[in-house]
Motif scaffolding. Sequence first.
Motif, PDB file in Angstrom:
ATOM      1  N   LEU A 149       0.860  -1.394  -0.139  1.00 59.88           N
ATOM      2  CA  LEU A 149      -0.092   0.037   0.073  1.00 59.88           C
ATOM      3  C   LEU A 149       0.938   1.230   0.082  1.00 59.88           C
ATOM      4  N   LEU A 150       2.044   1.338   0.653  1.00 57.44           N
ATOM      5  CA  LEU A 150       2.984   2.510   0.866  1.00 57.44           C
ATOM      6  C   LEU A 150       3.440   2.506  -0.591  1.00 57.44           C
ATOM      7  N   ARG A 152       2.247   1.728  -3.694  1.00 60.34           N
ATOM      8  CA  ARG A 152       1.083   2.225  -4.476  1.00 60.34           C
ATOM      9  C   ARG A 152       0.868   3.748  -4.208  1.00 60.34           C
ATOM     10  N   THR A 153       0.812   4.066  -3.029  1.00 62.47           N
ATOM     11  CA  THR A 153       0.303   5.425  -2.526  1.00 62.47           C
ATOM     12  C   THR A 153       1.575   6.341  -3.138  1.00 62.47           C
ATOM     13  N   LEU A 154       2.710   6.217  -2.972  1.00 60.77           N
ATOM     14  CA  LEU A 154       3.676   6.902  -3.478  1.00 60.77           C
ATOM     15  C   LEU A 154       3.784   7.099  -4.858  1.00 60.77           C
ATOM     16  N   GLU A 156       1.418   6.949  -6.730  1.00 60.62           N
ATOM     17  CA  GLU A 156       0.327   7.827  -7.253  1.00 60.62           C
ATOM     18  C   GLU A 156       0.739   9.299  -7.058  1.00 60.62           C
ATOM     19  N   ARG A 157       1.460   9.296  -6.161  1.00 61.08           N
ATOM     20  CA  ARG A 157       1.682  10.909  -5.596  1.00 61.08           C
ATOM     21  C   ARG A 157       3.100  11.328  -6.338  1.00 61.08           C
ATOM     22  N   THR A 310       4.054   3.405   7.125  1.00 59.72           N
ATOM     23  CA  THR A 310       2.690   3.307   6.063  1.00 59.72           C
ATOM     24  C   THR A 310       1.869   4.244   6.691  1.00 59.72           C
ATOM     25  N   LEU A 314       0.748   7.869   4.511  1.00 57.09           N
ATOM     26  CA  LEU A 314      -0.689   7.863   4.532  1.00 57.09           C
ATOM     27  C   LEU A 314      -1.295   9.447   4.959  1.00 57.09           C
ATOM     28  N   ASN A 315      -0.758   9.610   6.217  1.00 56.54           N
ATOM     29  CA  ASN A 315      -1.278  10.922   6.981  1.00 56.54           C
ATOM     30  C   ASN A 315      -0.372  11.953   6.801  1.00 56.54           C
TER      31      ASN A 315
END
Length: 471
Positions: A149-150, A152-154, A156-157, A310, A314-315
Amino acid sequence: MPAIHDFATWEPLLSLLGAEHADQLVADTSRVAGSISSTGWSLSYGLPPRGQSIAPHDQQAITRAAAPVQRALAEADIREVLFAADVSPSGQTVLHVFGTSPAVESAWGSRSPSPGTLVLVDGVVAEPWRRLPEPVPGAVVAPSSDPALLERTLRERLPDAVGATEEEIAAAEERLGVTLTDELKALYRVTRVGPAGPDASGDWEAYFAEVQTAESAVGCELFSLDGLFVADASRRPCPWQYAATEAVVTPSDAAVQGLVGSPGWIAFGSNGGDTFAVDLTPGPRGHLGQVILIDHEQSIGAELYGESLTELVLNLFESSDRAGRQEQRLPVTAWVGDGHDLVDVASAAHPDLEVVQIFRWSGTPLSLAPIAGLPRVRTLTAHPGTLADPLEITGLTGLEYLALGPDEWRVLLDAGAVPRGLSAACVAVRGDEHPLGVLDVANDLLALWDRPLIAHTTVTGHIGDSGLSDS
């Protein structure tokens, strides 16, 4: 003769200091003292009330008067000196200039004739700086840790970021001597944040843009893969005088071990002053890979910032449940004296006791007998005149640091009772001791360990009536 040992070099400064003490010179000799380096000074002249700045005219006067001494220090390649001058009402002056020794940690900032901390065993640091983390076999990663998840999030950013290769990550692990957590690997697979500087093209603008973009995506100032480092105790150097009075304490419910540093603290980012690290050696209630904050204003300990990388990314590193460092004293450290925790040494006695500090004390001199034989006592500092019998120190067999007044040290020296297990020592002064007596004690201690002595030069001269006026 070097200019630093020429009275004319010192005359403007001594005149200035003598003028401020002119009222003391009417009937008696006055002593002025301080420390001075090629870039600064610590003097009693023009001291303002607490919380206020020195007046500009006083600052300018000191700057002018100190300039010849500072030039002489620079010419002689001397870092700093302590000095003390006895000034008679006639202006006749005896100046004592104390040099440095590689075996002495500077007492910079002192306005008294204290030579600093005597390092009796070369290369040895105080016990808290030698303390390694305790093993926590049951430690596991937090439930919120999710490397996939970490990543994927990064991505995207940071859709245009250049990540590190597996070979580069492996090279970083080899350099650090540790295996990076899965979360850290996921982070640097997305962005390696460039090298520790601009690339071969020298494009600083592109480099800083990349750093800022990564910071916006992660939530903190991110170190490059090449900039990762192990935040062990060597990263937080501290003078013996302060390090010896610290203690490593990890409560049974602590998330973070109360260490100076750890081979398992992998520093990866910053908030502009403090350091973020992934913790591979958590406390009893911590998680493997949790994120801790190492406060740059503290010399020991760290605080839990988030249970996983993570969660924090995310926050955007907005931590809502920070657990700060807990201040620990009794029973491991004890402060005795007027206005402090205890009024006698007996109240400090405990098998876990490590550090005893005896401050100014208006009562009957104190006995050390109640703590004799305690197995972990390693530090004792005692304000001059507070001990009933300095020879009771022989009952403290585990001392590695001892700070006493000149008279107390002389008792031990004359009796051949100086603890030979010491690694460092300090001659504590109240300010009224003659500097030569303090120096003699310090050099006698250094000689016991065959350490380099502190040099001393005496210079005489006359500062002139003009130097004693108010003008």
